[in-house]
Motif scaffolding. Structure first.
Motif, PDB file in Angstrom:
ATOM      1  N   LEU A  13       0.843  -1.203   0.000  1.00 22.45           N
ATOM      2  CA  LEU A  13       0.000   0.000   0.000  1.00 22.45           C
ATOM      3  C   LEU A  13       0.876   1.251   0.000  1.00 22.45           C
ATOM      4  CD1 LEU A  13      -2.878   1.241   0.313  1.00 22.45           C
ATOM      5  CD2 LEU A  13      -2.481   1.202   2.782  1.00 22.45           C
ATOM      6  N   ARG A  14       0.615   2.164  -0.952  1.00 24.99           N
ATOM      7  CA  ARG A  14       1.329   3.443  -1.006  1.00 24.99           C
ATOM      8  C   ARG A  14       0.439   4.613  -0.581  1.00 24.99           C
ATOM      9  NH1 ARG A  14       4.419   4.009  -6.630  1.00 24.99           N
ATOM     10  NH2 ARG A  14       5.239   5.832  -5.521  1.00 24.99           N
ATOM     11  N   GLU A  15      -0.870   4.484  -0.784  1.00 25.38           N
ATOM     12  CA  GLU A  15      -1.795   5.549  -0.340  1.00 25.38           C
ATOM     13  C   GLU A  15      -2.116   5.350   1.141  1.00 25.38           C
ATOM     14  OE1 GLU A  15      -4.786   6.620  -3.697  1.00 25.38           O
ATOM     15  OE2 GLU A  15      -4.349   4.494  -3.909  1.00 25.38           O
ATOM     16  N   SER A  16      -1.105   5.473   1.948  1.00 21.16           N
ATOM     17  CA  SER A  16      -1.241   5.132   3.371  1.00 21.16           C
ATOM     18  C   SER A  16      -1.942   6.216   4.171  1.00 21.16           C
ATOM     19  CB  SER A  16       0.150   4.873   3.970  1.00 21.16           C
ATOM     20  OG  SER A  16       0.984   6.008   3.782  1.00 21.16           O
ATOM     21  N   TRP A  17      -2.100   7.426   3.607  1.00 19.76           N
ATOM     22  CA  TRP A  17      -2.643   8.534   4.388  1.00 19.76           C
ATOM     23  C   TRP A  17      -4.125   8.364   4.729  1.00 19.76           C
ATOM     24  CZ3 TRP A  17      -0.016   9.031  -0.254  1.00 19.76           C
ATOM     25  CH2 TRP A  17      -0.790   9.083  -1.411  1.00 19.76           C
ATOM     26  N   TYR A  18      -4.793   7.427   4.079  1.00 15.25           N
ATOM     27  CA  TYR A  18      -6.204   7.186   4.418  1.00 15.25           C
ATOM     28  C   TYR A  18      -6.374   6.243   5.612  1.00 15.25           C
ATOM     29  CZ  TYR A  18      -7.356   9.131  -0.186  1.00 15.25           C
ATOM     30  OH  TYR A  18      -7.485   9.949  -1.265  1.00 15.25           O
ATOM     31  N   PHE A  19      -5.344   5.525   5.990  1.00 15.14           N
ATOM     32  CA  PHE A  19      -5.515   4.390   6.893  1.00 15.14           C
ATOM     33  C   PHE A  19      -4.835   4.622   8.246  1.00 15.14           C
ATOM     34  CE2 PHE A  19      -5.896   2.882   2.588  1.00 15.14           C
ATOM     35  CZ  PHE A  19      -6.991   2.044   2.654  1.00 15.14           C
ATOM     36  N   GLY A  20      -5.200   3.778   9.173  1.00 15.00           N
ATOM     37  CA  GLY A  20      -4.616   3.806  10.503  1.00 15.00           C
ATOM     38  C   GLY A  20      -4.768   2.450  11.162  1.00 15.00           C
ATOM     39  N   LEU A  21      -4.161   2.311  12.343  1.00 12.39           N
ATOM     40  CA  LEU A  21      -4.240   1.073  13.120  1.00 12.39           C
ATOM     41  C   LEU A  21      -5.134   1.318  14.329  1.00 12.39           C
ATOM     42  CD1 LEU A  21      -0.509  -0.059  12.944  1.00 12.39           C
ATOM     43  CD2 LEU A  21      -2.446  -1.157  11.835  1.00 12.39           C
ATOM     44  N   GLN A  22      -6.190   0.582  14.416  1.00 11.88           N
ATOM     45  CA  GLN A  22      -7.166   0.739  15.495  1.00 11.88           C
ATOM     46  C   GLN A  22      -6.987  -0.373  16.518  1.00 11.88           C
ATOM     47  OE1 GLN A  22     -11.718   0.215  15.221  1.00 11.88           O
ATOM     48  NE2 GLN A  22     -11.384   2.334  14.586  1.00 11.88           N
ATOM     49  N   TYR A  23      -7.217  -0.052  17.784  1.00 14.80           N
ATOM     50  CA  TYR A  23      -7.076  -1.050  18.840  1.00 14.80           C
ATOM     51  C   TYR A  23      -8.036  -0.725  19.983  1.00 14.80           C
ATOM     52  CZ  TYR A  23      -4.371   2.532  21.325  1.00 14.80           C
ATOM     53  OH  TYR A  23      -3.978   3.685  21.966  1.00 14.80           O
ATOM     54  N   VAL A  24      -8.186  -1.660  20.907  1.00 14.36           N
ATOM     55  CA  VAL A  24      -8.980  -1.462  22.119  1.00 14.36           C
ATOM     56  C   VAL A  24      -8.005  -1.304  23.273  1.00 14.36           C
ATOM     57  CG1 VAL A  24     -10.716  -2.448  23.651  1.00 14.36           C
ATOM     58  CG2 VAL A  24     -10.868  -2.833  21.177  1.00 14.36           C
ATOM     59  N   ASP A  25      -8.099  -0.169  23.974  1.00 14.81           N
ATOM     60  CA  ASP A  25      -7.132   0.099  25.040  1.00 14.81           C
ATOM     61  C   ASP A  25      -7.526  -0.599  26.336  1.00 14.81           C
ATOM     62  OD1 ASP A  25      -9.149   1.594  26.181  1.00 14.81           O
ATOM     63  OD2 ASP A  25      -8.333   3.522  25.564  1.00 14.81           O
ATOM     64  N   THR A  26      -6.734  -0.378  27.342  1.00  7.78           N
ATOM     65  CA  THR A  26      -6.959  -1.052  28.635  1.00  7.78           C
ATOM     66  C   THR A  26      -8.242  -0.602  29.316  1.00  7.78           C
ATOM     67  OG1 THR A  26      -5.550   0.626  29.652  1.00  7.78           O
ATOM     68  CG2 THR A  26      -4.503  -1.455  29.004  1.00  7.78           C
ATOM     69  N   ARG A  27      -8.803   0.532  28.908  1.00  7.52           N
ATOM     70  CA  ARG A  27     -10.073   1.019  29.463  1.00  7.52           C
ATOM     71  C   ARG A  27     -11.258   0.624  28.573  1.00  7.52           C
ATOM     72  NH1 ARG A  27      -8.255   7.208  31.089  1.00  7.52           N
ATOM     73  NH2 ARG A  27      -6.582   6.609  32.556  1.00  7.52           N
ATOM     74  N   ASN A  28     -11.001  -0.284  27.617  1.00  8.37           N
ATOM     75  CA  ASN A  28     -12.033  -0.794  26.715  1.00  8.37           C
ATOM     76  C   ASN A  28     -12.575   0.290  25.778  1.00  8.37           C
ATOM     77  OD1 ASN A  28     -13.328  -3.123  25.845  1.00  8.37           O
ATOM     78  ND2 ASN A  28     -15.205  -2.649  26.952  1.00  8.37           N
ATOM     79  N   ASN A  29     -11.723   1.265  25.457  1.00  6.47           N
ATOM     80  CA  ASN A  29     -12.087   2.298  24.506  1.00  6.47           C
ATOM     81  C   ASN A  29     -11.423   2.000  23.158  1.00  6.47           C
ATOM     82  OD1 ASN A  29     -13.583   3.901  26.337  1.00  6.47           O
ATOM     83  ND2 ASN A  29     -11.678   4.762  27.154  1.00  6.47           N
ATOM     84  N   VAL A  30     -12.142   2.287  22.093  1.00  6.52           N
ATOM     85  CA  VAL A  30     -11.575   2.128  20.755  1.00  6.52           C
ATOM     86  C   VAL A  30     -10.704   3.342  20.451  1.00  6.52           C
ATOM     87  CG1 VAL A  30     -12.081   1.915  18.292  1.00  6.52           C
ATOM     88  CG2 VAL A  30     -13.517   0.744  19.968  1.00  6.52           C
ATOM     89  N   SER A  31      -9.452   3.094  20.065  1.00  2.00           N
ATOM     90  CA  SER A  31      -8.504   4.182  19.825  1.00  2.00           C
ATOM     91  C   SER A  31      -7.717   3.921  18.542  1.00  2.00           C
ATOM     92  CB  SER A  31      -7.530   4.322  21.003  1.00  2.00           C
ATOM     93  OG  SER A  31      -8.224   4.507  22.222  1.00  2.00           O
ATOM     94  N   TRP A  32      -7.094   5.015  18.044  1.00  3.80           N
ATOM     95  CA  TRP A  32      -6.201   4.926  16.898  1.00  3.80           C
ATOM     96  C   TRP A  32      -4.766   5.011  17.378  1.00  3.80           C
ATOM     97  CZ3 TRP A  32      -7.990   3.569  12.258  1.00  3.80           C
ATOM     98  CH2 TRP A  32      -9.334   3.786  11.975  1.00  3.80           C
ATOM     99  N   LEU A  33      -3.903   4.160  16.835  1.00  7.22           N
ATOM    100  CA  LEU A  33      -2.500   4.148  17.234  1.00  7.22           C
ATOM    101  C   LEU A  33      -1.829   5.452  16.814  1.00  7.22           C
ATOM    102  CD1 LEU A  33      -0.280   2.249  18.439  1.00  7.22           C
ATOM    103  CD2 LEU A  33       0.315   1.670  16.079  1.00  7.22           C
ATOM    104  N   LYS A  34      -1.143   6.085  17.774  1.00  6.90           N
ATOM    105  CA  LYS A  34      -0.417   7.323  17.486  1.00  6.90           C
ATOM    106  C   LYS A  34       0.921   6.980  16.871  1.00  6.90           C
ATOM    107  CE  LYS A  34      -2.621   9.976  21.192  1.00  6.90           C
ATOM    108  NZ  LYS A  34      -3.585   8.919  21.495  1.00  6.90           N
TER     109      LYS A  34
END
Length: 636
Positions: free
Chosen positions: A46-67
């Motif tokens: 993938l070269r058009e990477s600016w549209y995407f991100g890595l999503q995860y569930v944190d320790t507080r059970n919140n959905v977040s995006w990887l910084k």
């Protein structure tokens, strides 16, 4: 030192899930989010990477995006308890304004297609029932390729998840009824490659009201509960009970700065005369996500309005060249497919002709059998006639004897003499009639015998010609350099066999003329001729298409022609699609269960009745001044 060359006992185990694959990596403890993100992009190409991100569930059970700037292990990513693996999902974080103009790579289109399709099926994006059927037909096209009546089987679509549950629950229709409507759309699609079908899917999906919108609960200064929608073009404000139609909107070119302080969000506008746009959120985590999405969407919005960078220009050029190459290959494939279909049609016609000849053969055999039965019947009649003739001869002898006796008695009684003479004359006349009848029957018997001999000779001649035709067909199928004249000769031989049932004959000179004309015609249509038969006789069903060599000018002409045809198709098909959607809506309306309608279904129907859509609503909202829209928001 690379962040991916760590020791085994100190490395971080990471699992990244996309919609069609799972990737596992080993990272150093100091690896940043950017390191992991770049590794994933390189792995999937993938070269058009600016549209995407890595999503995860944190320790507080919140959905977040990887910084990207922080280390992976410092971002409160929940560690999988069983195997100590950090789990991420590779999702599209930002959406383009126009998928057909902005998405360049096929992998980018494919990832967006999979995510949008899943969002529609899970009802995160609301889709009207008739549009769901249309999108399902495109999803089937992606999975199975263009519709093929030979490979398609009823019930083939029943096993997959093609429609949102809210759509199927809303109508009293069986899976077979849904499949039939999806199949109707599927059959109407023109042959396209997978990336073209996925692009058609996305072009329809981007017109949905909830496409590309991230919703967050907010309140204004009057504590009215509202939804904030962060999109690729700006910020939308929605009523708490209506996520389809925004109440007001602010484009990114109207916004100068976005910031928050605890629960208070402040939007500074470009127009200095307009007061700040303020709303409130109850969760600090949500505030951070809103700010992150606002920043990313604003950057992409401004980037789209600047000249393309060298990297993007290069990607677009490569994508255009690849598309042209595929279009040429597709044109060649379609041409070869037509040739194959033509050859298959010719083979079908030959098989049909062979079947017709076989039917005529059976009819000739039946006629021969009936002739034999008729012959036996005539033999029986002849035998009866012979017996009758013998009986007649006996009667004639008897009459002669009686005549002699009557002549002897003539001398005795004159009167009896006259009577006897009359009887004799009568007997002579009767004998003459019987003799004439006997002659006629003998002539009839002789005629039937001659007809029987002619029928046998015609049967032997038909059998000989049929054997010649079959031997000629086998010899022509094994010859790899089959000429068109031999095909015509087989066709004329079959025609001569067909003519057995009629009294007309074909001369050898007319047959040769037909061979020459037929051969010239067949040579222009196909370089190979197929005959279905037994493999042991050397007849093959393999098709080897003729190779086409195109010059650069021809390739350019083909490309331009295909682009013009594609534009014409888009212009004509858009109106046709709307009409078909309206027709489908009318067809399924009688099956609707009103009590199963959701709030979004009711709002969507009201929107249709009002003649509104996503773009007309936004255009109407943007017509007012920024100051008036801010005042409207504060009064909600």
């Amino acid at each position: 030192m690379s962040p991916f060359g760590s020791k085994k006992n100190r490395s971080l185990s990471v699992r990244v899930s996309t919609f069609d694959s799972e990737l596992e990596f080993k990272l150093e403890p100091r690896a940043s989010g950017q390191d992991l993100f770049d590794l994933v992009c390189r792995t999937i190409g993938l070269r058009e990477s600016w549209y995407f991100g890595l999503q995860y569930v944190d320790t507080r059970n919140n959905v977040s995006w990887l910084k990207m700037e922080k280390r992976v292990r410092d971002q409160r990513v929940e560690l999988h308890a069983t195997n100590n693996v950090y789990v991420f999902s590779f999702y599209a974080k930002f959406f383009p304004e126009n998928v057909s103009e902005e998405l360049i790579q096929e992998i980018t289109q494919h990832l967006f297609f999979l995510q949008v399709k899943q969002s529609i099926l899970s009802m995160d994006i609301y889709c009207r029932p008739e549009a769901s059927v249309l999108l399902a037909s495109y999803a089937v096209h992606v999975q199975y390729g263009p519709y093929d009546y030979e490979t398609y089987k009823d019930g083939m679509l029943a096993g997959g998840e093609l429609l949102p549950k809210g759509v199927t629950d809303q109508y009293q229709m069986t899976p077979e009824m849904w499949e039939e409507r999806i199949k109707t759309w599927y059959m109407d699609h023109e042959p396209m490659t997978r990336d073209e079908v996925e692009m058609e899917y996305l072009k329809i999906a981007q017109d949905l009201d909830m496409y590309g919108v991230n919703y967050f609960p907010i309140t204004n200064k009057n504590k009215t509960k509202l939804w904030l929608g962060v999109t690729s073009v700006g910020l939308n404000i929605y009523d708490e009970r209506d996520k389809l139609t925004p109440k007001t909107t602010f484009q990114w070119n109207e916004i100068r700065h976005v910031s928050f302080d605890d629960k208070k969000f402040t939007i500074r506008l470009v127009d200095a005369k307009v007061s700040n746009f303020i709303f409130y959120s109850q969760d600090l985590h949500i505030n951070k996500m809103i700010l992150d999405l606002c920043k990313g969407n604003h950057d992409l919005y401004m980037r789209r309005r600047k000249p393309d960078t060298m990297e993007i220009q290069q990607m677009k050029t490569q994508a255009k060249e690849e598309k042209q190459r595929r279009q040429i290959e597709r044109k060649k494939f379609i041409r070869e497919k037509k040739l194959r279909e033509k050859a298959e049609h010719e083979r079908y016609e030959l098989e049909k002709s062979m079947e017709h000849l076989q039917n005529e053969m059976r009819m000739a055999n039946d006629a021969l059998r009936r002739s034999e039965e008729t012959k036996e019947l005539y033999f029986e009649k002849s035998r009866v006639n012979e017996e009758q003739m013998q009986l007649t001869e006996c009667k004639a002898n008897h009459f002669k004897t009686e005549m002699d006796r009557l002549r002897e008695r003539q001398m005795k009684i004159e009167r009896e003499k006259h009577d006897l003479e009359k009887k004799i004359r009568d007997a002579d006349f009767y004998v003459h009639q019987l003799t004439v009848e006997n002659d006629k029957r003998e002539a009839e018997t002789e005629k039937l015998r001659k007809e029987l001999i002619c029928a046998k000779m015609a049967e032997r001649e038909a059998t000989a010609r049929l054997l010649d035709f079959l031997n000629s067909g086998r010899k022509s199928s094994t010859d790899s350099l089959l000429t068109a004249s031999s095909v015509s000769h087989a066709a004329n031989t079959a025609s001569s066999i067909t003519a057995i049932s009629t009294p007309s004959l074909i001369t050898s000179s007319s047959t040769n003329d037909l061979e020459t004309a037929g051969g010239a015609e067949l040579t222009t249509h196909s370089s190979h001729y197929l005959v279905q038969g037994d493999n042991s006789s050397g007849i093959s069903d393999d098709f080897e298409p003729k190779e086409f060599i195109l010059t650069d000018n021809e390739m350019e002409q083909i490309t331009n022609e295909m682009e013009r045809n594609h534009l014409d198709y888009l212009r004509n098909s858009k109106k046709q699609v709307q009409n078909q959607l309206q027709t489908l809506r009318s067809e399924i309306a009688p099956h609707k269960i009103e009590e199963n309608q959701s709030n979004l279904d009711i709002l969507s129907e009201a929107q249709i009745k009002a003649g509104e859509n996503k773009y007309s609503t936004l255009k109407k909202l943007k017509s007012g001044s920024t100051k008036a829209r801010v005042a409207f928001f504060e009064e909600l």
